[in-house]
Design an enzyme around this catalytic site. Structure first.
Site, PDB file in Angstrom:
ATOM      1  N   GLU A 238      -9.552 -10.248  -7.642  1.00 31.31           N
ATOM      2  CA  GLU A 238      -8.548  -9.193  -7.429  1.00 31.31           C
ATOM      3  C   GLU A 238      -7.371  -9.304  -8.406  1.00 31.31           C
ATOM      4  OE1 GLU A 238      -7.612  -9.392  -3.249  1.00 31.31           O
ATOM      5  OE2 GLU A 238      -9.576  -8.598  -2.681  1.00 31.31           O
TER       6      GLU A 238
ATOM      7  N   LYS B 296       0.837  -1.207   0.000  1.00 27.75           N
ATOM      8  CA  LYS B 296       0.000   0.000   0.000  1.00 27.75           C
ATOM      9  C   LYS B 296       0.876   1.264   0.000  1.00 27.75           C
ATOM     10  CE  LYS B 296      -3.830  -2.336   2.383  1.00 27.75           C
ATOM     11  NZ  LYS B 296      -4.775  -2.268   3.520  1.00 27.75           N
TER      12      LYS B 296
ATOM     13  N   TYR C 148     -12.275  -2.055  -3.668  1.00 28.85           N
ATOM     14  CA  TYR C 148     -12.767  -2.226  -2.299  1.00 28.85           C
ATOM     15  C   TYR C 148     -14.305  -2.161  -2.233  1.00 28.85           C
ATOM     16  CZ  TYR C 148      -8.304  -2.244   0.271  1.00 28.85           C
ATOM     17  OH  TYR C 148      -7.080  -2.588   0.810  1.00 28.85           O
TER      18      TYR C 148
ATOM     19  N   HIS D 175      -1.965  -5.467   1.479  1.00 27.26           N
ATOM     20  CA  HIS D 175      -3.259  -6.113   1.266  1.00 27.26           C
ATOM     21  C   HIS D 175      -2.997  -7.539   0.823  1.00 27.26           C
ATOM     22  CE1 HIS D 175      -7.265  -7.007  -0.299  1.00 27.26           C
ATOM     23  NE2 HIS D 175      -6.624  -7.588  -1.289  1.00 27.26           N
TER      24      HIS D 175
END
Ligand code: GDP
Length: 137
Positions: A126, A9, A49, A115
């Protein structure tokens, strides 16, 4: 053999932890099968998200995820979804097991460095969200 999506991140990139985080994966025998650095757009972060859309922290989470570039990776290995979650540690660094990525480097429940997909279904979504099959080695 399983695949999972990992993201370093914006806080992890800002703290110059790209190499350190990848070393954790490689030393654990996890293979990096695809990788790219990218500054997410607001739309990309919101779409990624979407499961958290109703959460009170959603707007703040999106702002955080677009605050700087991220490193996106597809990781590969036996049982890699669960193993990556073990290497990451709990969402809240205060509750993360000693030695995990989040226990070592995360500042808060939101700014938690990495993540990792939490199921086979989310890993498929994803990885496909960020990588074309041809980009996965
Ligand atoms: P993860 O699977 O461990 O990443 O955790 P979740 O799926 O529950 O949450 C996704 C991400 O939202 C977390 O990694 C954090 O960056 C953020 N997040 C989770 N809970 C909170 C919270 O209570 N407050 C804030 N600001 N962010 C949170």
């Amino acid at each position: 053999m399983q695949r999972t999506l990992s993201i370093i991140k914006p806080d992890g990139v800002k703290k110059k932890l790209i190499g350190a985080v990848i070393a954790v994966f490689e030393e654990a025998g996890v293979r990096v099968a695809a990788m790219k650095m990218k500054k997410l757009s607001r739309e990309e972060a919101e779409g990624f998200y979407y499961v958290h859309k109703q959460q009170p922290f959603f707007p703040e989470l999106v702002e955080f995820m677009i605050s700087g570039p991220v490193v996106l990776m597809a990781l590969e290995g036996d049982d890699v979804i669960v193993r990556n979650r073990e290497l990451m540690g709990a969402t809240d660094p205060a509750k993360a097991a000693p030695g995990t990525i989040r226990a070592r480097w995360a500042d808060s429940k939101q700014n938690n460095i990495v993540h990792g997909s939490d199921s086979v279904e989310s890993a498929r979504f994803e990885i496909g969200y960020f990588f074309a099959e041809i980009e996965i080695c």
